[in-house]
Scaffold this motif. Structure first.
Motif, PDB file in Angstrom:
ATOM      1  N   CYS A  19      -9.111 -90.754 -21.462  1.00  0.00           N
ATOM      2  CA  CYS A  19      -9.202 -90.780 -22.931  1.00  0.00           C
ATOM      3  C   CYS A  19     -10.445 -91.531 -23.392  1.00  0.00           C
ATOM      4  O   CYS A  19     -11.117 -91.121 -24.344  1.00  0.00           O
ATOM      5  CB  CYS A  19      -7.953 -91.412 -23.536  1.00  0.00           C
ATOM      6  SG  CYS A  19      -6.501 -90.345 -23.438  1.00  0.00           S
ATOM      7  N   LEU A  20     -10.765 -92.637 -22.734  1.00  0.00           N
ATOM      8  CA  LEU A  20     -11.956 -93.412 -23.086  1.00  0.00           C
ATOM      9  C   LEU A  20     -13.218 -92.587 -22.866  1.00  0.00           C
ATOM     10  O   LEU A  20     -14.109 -92.551 -23.718  1.00  0.00           O
ATOM     11  CB  LEU A  20     -12.006 -94.714 -22.277  1.00  0.00           C
ATOM     12  CG  LEU A  20     -13.216 -95.597 -22.535  1.00  0.00           C
ATOM     13  CD1 LEU A  20     -13.236 -96.077 -23.980  1.00  0.00           C
ATOM     14  CD2 LEU A  20     -13.228 -96.780 -21.593  1.00  0.00           C
ATOM     15  N   ILE A  21     -13.284 -91.907 -21.728  1.00  0.00           N
ATOM     16  CA  ILE A  21     -14.450 -91.064 -21.445  1.00  0.00           C
ATOM     17  C   ILE A  21     -14.558 -89.936 -22.462  1.00  0.00           C
ATOM     18  O   ILE A  21     -15.641 -89.647 -22.981  1.00  0.00           O
ATOM     19  CB  ILE A  21     -14.378 -90.511 -19.998  1.00  0.00           C
ATOM     20  CG1 ILE A  21     -14.594 -91.655 -19.010  1.00  0.00           C
ATOM     21  CG2 ILE A  21     -15.406 -89.407 -19.775  1.00  0.00           C
ATOM     22  CD1 ILE A  21     -14.282 -91.306 -17.571  1.00  0.00           C
ATOM     23  N   ASN A  22     -13.438 -89.302 -22.791  1.00  0.00           N
ATOM     24  CA  ASN A  22     -13.440 -88.237 -23.796  1.00  0.00           C
ATOM     25  C   ASN A  22     -13.894 -88.755 -25.157  1.00  0.00           C
ATOM     26  O   ASN A  22     -14.630 -88.090 -25.880  1.00  0.00           O
ATOM     27  CB  ASN A  22     -12.058 -87.592 -23.916  1.00  0.00           C
ATOM     28  CG  ASN A  22     -11.724 -86.705 -22.735  1.00  0.00           C
ATOM     29  OD1 ASN A  22     -12.592 -86.339 -21.947  1.00  0.00           O
ATOM     30  ND2 ASN A  22     -10.454 -86.373 -22.600  1.00  0.00           N
ATOM     31  N   ARG A  23     -13.453 -89.944 -25.496  1.00  0.00           N
ATOM     32  CA  ARG A  23     -13.829 -90.551 -26.786  1.00  0.00           C
ATOM     33  C   ARG A  23     -15.335 -90.785 -26.842  1.00  0.00           C
ATOM     34  O   ARG A  23     -15.991 -90.470 -27.830  1.00  0.00           O
ATOM     35  CB  ARG A  23     -13.070 -91.858 -26.990  1.00  0.00           C
ATOM     36  CG  ARG A  23     -13.381 -92.542 -28.301  1.00  0.00           C
ATOM     37  CD  ARG A  23     -12.523 -93.804 -28.476  1.00  0.00           C
ATOM     38  NE  ARG A  23     -13.157 -94.667 -29.410  1.00  0.00           N
ATOM     39  CZ  ARG A  23     -13.836 -95.767 -29.095  1.00  0.00           C
ATOM     40  NH1 ARG A  23     -13.921 -96.163 -27.851  1.00  0.00           N
ATOM     41  NH2 ARG A  23     -14.408 -96.494 -30.029  1.00  0.00           N
ATOM     42  N   ASP A  25     -17.653 -89.301 -25.035  1.00  0.00           N
ATOM     43  CA  ASP A  25     -18.311 -87.997 -25.022  1.00  0.00           C
ATOM     44  C   ASP A  25     -18.255 -87.354 -26.409  1.00  0.00           C
ATOM     45  O   ASP A  25     -19.241 -86.799 -26.895  1.00  0.00           O
ATOM     46  CB  ASP A  25     -17.644 -87.096 -23.978  1.00  0.00           C
ATOM     47  CG  ASP A  25     -18.406 -85.799 -23.786  1.00  0.00           C
ATOM     48  OD1 ASP A  25     -19.651 -85.847 -23.754  1.00  0.00           O
ATOM     49  OD2 ASP A  25     -17.740 -84.746 -23.675  1.00  0.00           O
ATOM     50  N   PHE A  26     -17.115 -87.438 -27.075  1.00  0.00           N
ATOM     51  CA  PHE A  26     -16.956 -86.890 -28.412  1.00  0.00           C
ATOM     52  C   PHE A  26     -17.891 -87.585 -29.404  1.00  0.00           C
ATOM     53  O   PHE A  26     -18.539 -86.938 -30.230  1.00  0.00           O
ATOM     54  CB  PHE A  26     -15.495 -87.027 -28.858  1.00  0.00           C
ATOM     55  CG  PHE A  26     -15.231 -86.506 -30.237  1.00  0.00           C
ATOM     56  CD1 PHE A  26     -15.237 -85.142 -30.496  1.00  0.00           C
ATOM     57  CD2 PHE A  26     -14.984 -87.385 -31.285  1.00  0.00           C
ATOM     58  CE1 PHE A  26     -14.991 -84.662 -31.771  1.00  0.00           C
ATOM     59  CE2 PHE A  26     -14.751 -86.909 -32.558  1.00  0.00           C
ATOM     60  CZ  PHE A  26     -14.750 -85.543 -32.801  1.00  0.00           C
ATOM     61  N   LYS A  27     -17.989 -88.900 -29.285  1.00  0.00           N
ATOM     62  CA  LYS A  27     -18.857 -89.670 -30.182  1.00  0.00           C
ATOM     63  C   LYS A  27     -20.320 -89.268 -29.995  1.00  0.00           C
ATOM     64  O   LYS A  27     -21.050 -89.085 -30.967  1.00  0.00           O
ATOM     65  CB  LYS A  27     -18.666 -91.166 -29.915  1.00  0.00           C
ATOM     66  CG  LYS A  27     -19.338 -92.055 -30.920  1.00  0.00           C
ATOM     67  CD  LYS A  27     -18.961 -93.506 -30.679  1.00  0.00           C
ATOM     68  CE  LYS A  27     -19.586 -94.388 -31.723  1.00  0.00           C
ATOM     69  NZ  LYS A  27     -19.232 -95.784 -31.552  1.00  0.00           N
ATOM     70  N   ALA A  28     -20.750 -89.094 -28.747  1.00  0.00           N
ATOM     71  CA  ALA A  28     -22.126 -88.665 -28.471  1.00  0.00           C
ATOM     72  C   ALA A  28     -22.379 -87.264 -29.015  1.00  0.00           C
ATOM     73  O   ALA A  28     -23.452 -86.983 -29.571  1.00  0.00           O
ATOM     74  CB  ALA A  28     -22.398 -88.715 -26.968  1.00  0.00           C
ATOM     75  N   THR A  29     -21.407 -86.381 -28.878  1.00  0.00           N
ATOM     76  CA  THR A  29     -21.539 -85.020 -29.396  1.00  0.00           C
ATOM     77  C   THR A  29     -21.667 -85.024 -30.919  1.00  0.00           C
ATOM     78  O   THR A  29     -22.495 -84.308 -31.485  1.00  0.00           O
ATOM     79  CB  THR A  29     -20.327 -84.162 -28.975  1.00  0.00           C
ATOM     80  OG1 THR A  29     -20.254 -84.154 -27.550  1.00  0.00           O
ATOM     81  CG2 THR A  29     -20.442 -82.742 -29.487  1.00  0.00           C
ATOM     82  N   ILE A  30     -20.874 -85.836 -31.575  1.00  0.00           N
ATOM     83  CA  ILE A  30     -20.947 -85.939 -33.042  1.00  0.00           C
ATOM     84  C   ILE A  30     -22.316 -86.455 -33.478  1.00  0.00           C
ATOM     85  O   ILE A  30     -22.909 -85.931 -34.429  1.00  0.00           O
ATOM     86  CB  ILE A  30     -19.811 -86.846 -33.581  1.00  0.00           C
ATOM     87  CG1 ILE A  30     -18.453 -86.177 -33.387  1.00  0.00           C
ATOM     88  CG2 ILE A  30     -20.037 -87.212 -35.042  1.00  0.00           C
ATOM     89  CD1 ILE A  30     -18.284 -84.888 -34.161  1.00  0.00           C
TER      90      ILE A  30
END
Length: 174
Positions: A19-23, A25-30
């Motif tokens: 979940c931390l890695i996904n978070r 990654d999502f933040k970088a994508t945004i």
């Protein structure tokens, strides 16, 4: 789920890490998407030296944004003219706000700035009021005027020198 955690106690830690890695990654994508889709340009424009200085933003999307002038960090209402948000041909938007600088002294210019902010976001784009940043459609005309004035002054200086030398020769008897 209880049986899974009972059989593999490290599974919960693995899920937390995932979940931390996904978070992240999502933040970088945004952040990447914000940079790609927010192609707004903020610029200062002035038609003549006597007209309003216009702070102009274009190429932004969506059409929910604020734009205003500030003096010493406080929003200005007097002497500022807000424009409306207008569509561009490519589906993006533009807006502007004008400032009457006729009564602003040279040393006070640094106290003013233009703020562009998307509605609901804390981040904003701030542009300081700076004569060097102002674009005008009188640029080349002003250059030609300066060259013409310089040429006339040079010609006048040569003429004064010629008159002075001629008078001096006449008075010395040459």
């Amino acid at each position: 789920m209880s049986k899974l955690l009972e059989d593999d106690p490290h599974h919960m830690q693995w899920l937390n890490n995932k979940c931390l890695i996904n978070r992240l990654d999502f933040k970088a994508t945004i952040m990447t998407l914000k940079q790609r889709f927010n192609q707004s340009n903020v610029s200062l424009l002035q038609k003549t030296h006597f007209s309003l200085v216009t702070c102009h933003a274009t190429g932004f999307y969506p059409d929910r944004a604020l734009m205003f002038w500030r003096k010493d960090g406080e929003e200005l209402h007097e002497g500022a003219e807000k424009g409306e948000i207008l569509p561009n041909n490519d589906g993006t938007f533009q807006m502007s706000v004008g400032l009457n600088v006729s009564s602003v002294t040279g040393e006070d210019w640094r106290r003013y700035d233009c703020v562009f902010q998307f509605s609901g976001l804390k981040d904003c784009i701030t542009t300081k009021l700076d004569r060097a940043l102002i674009r005008t459609n009188q640029g080349s005309f002003g250059l030609y005027i300066g060259i013409a004035i310089g040429a006339v002054l040079m010609l006048l200086a040569v003429l004064v020198c010629a008159v002075f030398v001629t008078k001096r020769r006449i008075s010395s008897g040459e």
